[in-house]
Design a protein around this motif. Structure first.
Motif, PDB file in Angstrom:
ATOM      1  N   UNK A 140      29.703  41.219  71.165  1.00 24.77           N
ATOM      2  CA  UNK A 140      29.959  40.329  72.287  1.00 24.77           C
ATOM      3  C   UNK A 140      30.691  41.080  73.400  1.00 24.77           C
ATOM      4  N   UNK A 141      30.815  40.491  74.585  1.00 25.52           N
ATOM      5  CA  UNK A 141      31.568  41.138  75.662  1.00 25.52           C
ATOM      6  C   UNK A 141      33.088  41.099  75.452  1.00 25.52           C
ATOM      7  N   UNK A 142      33.545  40.371  74.451  1.00 28.05           N
ATOM      8  CA  UNK A 142      34.981  40.242  74.204  1.00 28.05           C
ATOM      9  C   UNK A 142      35.433  41.222  73.136  1.00 28.05           C
ATOM     10  N   UNK A 143      36.288  42.153  73.510  1.00 31.47           N
ATOM     11  CA  UNK A 143      36.757  43.167  72.577  1.00 31.47           C
ATOM     12  C   UNK A 143      37.547  42.549  71.424  1.00 31.47           C
ATOM     13  N   UNK A 144      38.437  41.593  71.745  1.00 32.26           N
ATOM     14  CA  UNK A 144      39.234  40.963  70.688  1.00 32.26           C
ATOM     15  C   UNK A 144      38.346  40.178  69.731  1.00 32.26           C
ATOM     16  N   UNK A 166      33.429  47.066  64.356  1.00 38.03           N
ATOM     17  CA  UNK A 166      34.583  47.924  64.620  1.00 38.03           C
ATOM     18  C   UNK A 166      34.181  49.086  65.520  1.00 38.03           C
ATOM     19  N   UNK A 167      33.056  49.709  65.198  1.00 42.10           N
ATOM     20  CA  UNK A 167      32.581  50.837  66.001  1.00 42.10           C
ATOM     21  C   UNK A 167      32.084  50.384  67.366  1.00 42.10           C
ATOM     22  N   UNK A 168      31.718  49.108  67.486  1.00 36.73           N
ATOM     23  CA  UNK A 168      31.279  48.572  68.765  1.00 36.73           C
ATOM     24  C   UNK A 168      32.424  48.090  69.641  1.00 36.73           C
ATOM     25  N   UNK A 169      33.648  48.256  69.160  1.00 36.67           N
ATOM     26  CA  UNK A 169      34.821  47.826  69.905  1.00 36.67           C
ATOM     27  C   UNK A 169      35.469  49.001  70.622  1.00 36.67           C
ATOM     28  N   UNK A 170      36.222  48.688  71.663  1.00 32.44           N
ATOM     29  CA  UNK A 170      36.998  49.703  72.370  1.00 32.44           C
ATOM     30  C   UNK A 170      38.360  49.787  71.703  1.00 32.44           C
ATOM     31  N   UNK A 171      38.589  50.845  70.952  1.00 31.47           N
ATOM     32  CA  UNK A 171      39.816  50.978  70.177  1.00 31.47           C
ATOM     33  C   UNK A 171      40.985  51.496  71.000  1.00 31.47           C
ATOM     34  N   UNK A 172      40.757  51.742  72.289  1.00 36.27           N
ATOM     35  CA  UNK A 172      41.814  52.291  73.141  1.00 36.27           C
ATOM     36  C   UNK A 172      42.562  51.221  73.929  1.00 36.27           C
ATOM     37  N   UNK A 173      42.159  49.963  73.788  1.00 43.69           N
ATOM     38  CA  UNK A 173      42.809  48.879  74.532  1.00 43.69           C
ATOM     39  C   UNK A 173      44.139  48.545  73.859  1.00 43.69           C
ATOM     40  N   UNK A 175      46.362  46.292  74.346  1.00 39.26           N
ATOM     41  CA  UNK A 175      46.590  44.880  74.055  1.00 39.26           C
ATOM     42  C   UNK A 175      45.914  44.431  72.757  1.00 39.26           C
ATOM     43  N   UNK A 176      44.952  45.226  72.275  1.00 40.22           N
ATOM     44  CA  UNK A 176      44.215  44.852  71.059  1.00 40.22           C
ATOM     45  C   UNK A 176      44.613  45.694  69.847  1.00 40.22           C
ATOM     46  N   UNK A 177      45.681  46.468  69.988  1.00 43.31           N
ATOM     47  CA  UNK A 177      46.100  47.335  68.884  1.00 43.31           C
ATOM     48  C   UNK A 177      46.453  46.540  67.622  1.00 43.31           C
ATOM     49  N   UNK A 178      46.918  45.294  67.798  1.00 40.16           N
ATOM     50  CA  UNK A 178      47.266  44.504  66.615  1.00 40.16           C
ATOM     51  C   UNK A 178      46.046  44.280  65.725  1.00 40.16           C
ATOM     52  N   UNK A 179      44.895  44.009  66.351  1.00 43.56           N
ATOM     53  CA  UNK A 179      43.672  43.779  65.574  1.00 43.56           C
ATOM     54  C   UNK A 179      43.113  45.086  65.012  1.00 43.56           C
ATOM     55  N   UNK A 180      43.275  46.169  65.770  1.00 46.89           N
ATOM     56  CA  UNK A 180      42.836  47.481  65.274  1.00 46.89           C
ATOM     57  C   UNK A 180      43.670  47.871  64.054  1.00 46.89           C
ATOM     58  N   UNK A 208      53.757  39.689  65.945  1.00 50.33           N
ATOM     59  CA  UNK A 208      52.455  40.056  65.352  1.00 50.33           C
ATOM     60  C   UNK A 208      52.558  41.415  64.660  1.00 50.33           C
ATOM     61  N   UNK A 209      53.149  42.369  65.344  1.00 51.81           N
ATOM     62  CA  UNK A 209      53.270  43.717  64.800  1.00 51.81           C
ATOM     63  C   UNK A 209      54.314  43.790  63.692  1.00 51.81           C
ATOM     64  N   UNK A 210      55.419  43.084  63.877  1.00 51.61           N
ATOM     65  CA  UNK A 210      56.470  43.091  62.858  1.00 51.61           C
ATOM     66  C   UNK A 210      55.959  42.520  61.541  1.00 51.61           C
ATOM     67  N   UNK A 211      55.187  41.436  61.623  1.00 51.96           N
ATOM     68  CA  UNK A 211      54.662  40.825  60.400  1.00 51.96           C
ATOM     69  C   UNK A 211      53.593  41.710  59.756  1.00 51.96           C
ATOM     70  N   UNK A 212      52.747  42.333  60.571  1.00 46.79           N
ATOM     71  CA  UNK A 212      51.741  43.242  60.021  1.00 46.79           C
ATOM     72  C   UNK A 212      52.418  44.446  59.378  1.00 46.79           C
ATOM     73  N   UNK A 213      53.458  44.939  60.040  1.00 49.69           N
ATOM     74  CA  UNK A 213      54.227  46.062  59.487  1.00 49.69           C
ATOM     75  C   UNK A 213      54.831  45.679  58.146  1.00 49.69           C
ATOM     76  N   UNK A 214      55.293  44.429  58.047  1.00 48.71           N
ATOM     77  CA  UNK A 214      55.883  43.981  56.785  1.00 48.71           C
ATOM     78  C   UNK A 214      54.843  43.946  55.670  1.00 48.71           C
ATOM     79  N   UNK A 215      53.611  43.560  56.012  1.00 51.28           N
ATOM     80  CA  UNK A 215      52.540  43.537  55.005  1.00 51.28           C
ATOM     81  C   UNK A 215      52.254  44.947  54.495  1.00 51.28           C
ATOM     82  N   UNK A 216      52.292  45.906  55.410  1.00 53.17           N
ATOM     83  CA  UNK A 216      52.087  47.303  55.016  1.00 53.17           C
ATOM     84  C   UNK A 216      53.198  47.750  54.073  1.00 53.17           C
TER      85      UNK A 216
END
Length: 262
Positions: A140-144, A166-173, A175-180, A208-216
């Motif tokens: 889709x046109x939406x990266x997120x 995943x490969x069709x997404x722009x991983x350099x955005x 604002x979308x690092x949380x999903x990456x 968002x990042x703190x909780x993901x970090x906690x899961x790691x």
């Protein structure tokens, strides 16, 4: 309701820092809608104020302004989208789903609404149901949205499909690092997940990042460190109050308690 994803360019409506620029926002309404005794510029001003309030997480004011927008312009899909965003942050998924249905009924190709619909369903462990909403699954046109679909496919163990999105997404955005980062986490690639998190300069103050970090950290067996990250995320979400993150953090703390019992 089936969501038909058609690939074409969407003109996104964005908010600037000056109201004068915001007057250029084009609010699209049904040609048959009655606009007697209303001034469309009023809805623009309410929309701008609503988004500014949403940015600073003044949820009550944002909600009241978005409600005013759809009261004046009930066929403006982005007004309903705004109400859905507020409802998600207020942890009112029932209202959010209802508002998203309104937005998608008016504008089926509103990808931000499709994305938020997916967020709700993903959070409720309904990735399979979310994927089944699409008549045809393609980039889709939406990266997120692409990243969210990839993450859902990983949870469903459909790894080839996940890789395509995943490969069709722009991983350099940024604002979308949380999903990456979440994608790497779901792949079991904890090191790359941590690297992406640290690349975002605001990750230390974003729940968002703190909780993901906690899961790691939980996966790495570092339970006390994980607990600290969760508590940080909860405290940040108390002022201004964001129930969605507070409740998410509490669920993670409960998970840690259960792990301790085992």
């Amino acid at each position: 309701m089936k969501i038909i994803i058609a690939i074409f360019l969407i003109i996104l409506i964005s908010c600037s820092n000056e109201i004068e620029e915001e007057i250029d926002i084009q609010i699209k309404i049904d040609s048959n809608a009655s606009l007697e005794n209303t001034d469309s510029s009023d809805s623009v001003i309410h929309y701008v104020r609503a988004h500014r309030s949403l940015e600073v997480k003044n949820l009550s004011f944002a909600e009241s302004r978005f409600k005013k927008v759809v009261e004046i312009e009930p066929n403006f899909a982005r007004g309903w989208l705004g109400l859905a965003e507020v409802s998600i942050l207020k942890d009112n998924f029932q209202n959010a789903s209802k508002y998203l249905d309104e937005a998608l009924l008016l504008k089926p190709d509103l990808y931000e609404a499709v994305y938020l619909k997916g967020v709700l369903m993903d959070f409720n462990d309904q990735c399979d149901a979310f994927i089944s909403l699409f008549e045809k699954i393609e980039i889709t046109p939406s990266n997120r949205l692409n990243l969210l679909i990839s993450n859902c496919f990983l949870k469903l163990q459909r790894y080839d499909d996940a890789r395509i999105f995943f490969e069709g997404s722009d991983l350099s955005v940024i604002e979308d690092y949380d999903l990456v980062a979440e994608n790497y986490f779901l792949q079991g690639n904890l090191n790359d997940a941590k690297k992406i998190i640290t690349k975002n300069p605001i990750s230390y103050k974003d729940p968002k990042y703190l909780f993901l970090n906690s899961k790691i950290l939980i996966e790495e067996g570092k339970i006390e460190e994980a607990k600290k990250k969760i508590i940080e995320g909860i405290e940040i979400s108390r002022e201004p109050k964001i129930p969605f993150y507070i409740n998410q953090g509490q669920s993670l703390l409960d998970k840690i308690k259960n792990l301790s019992k085992d």
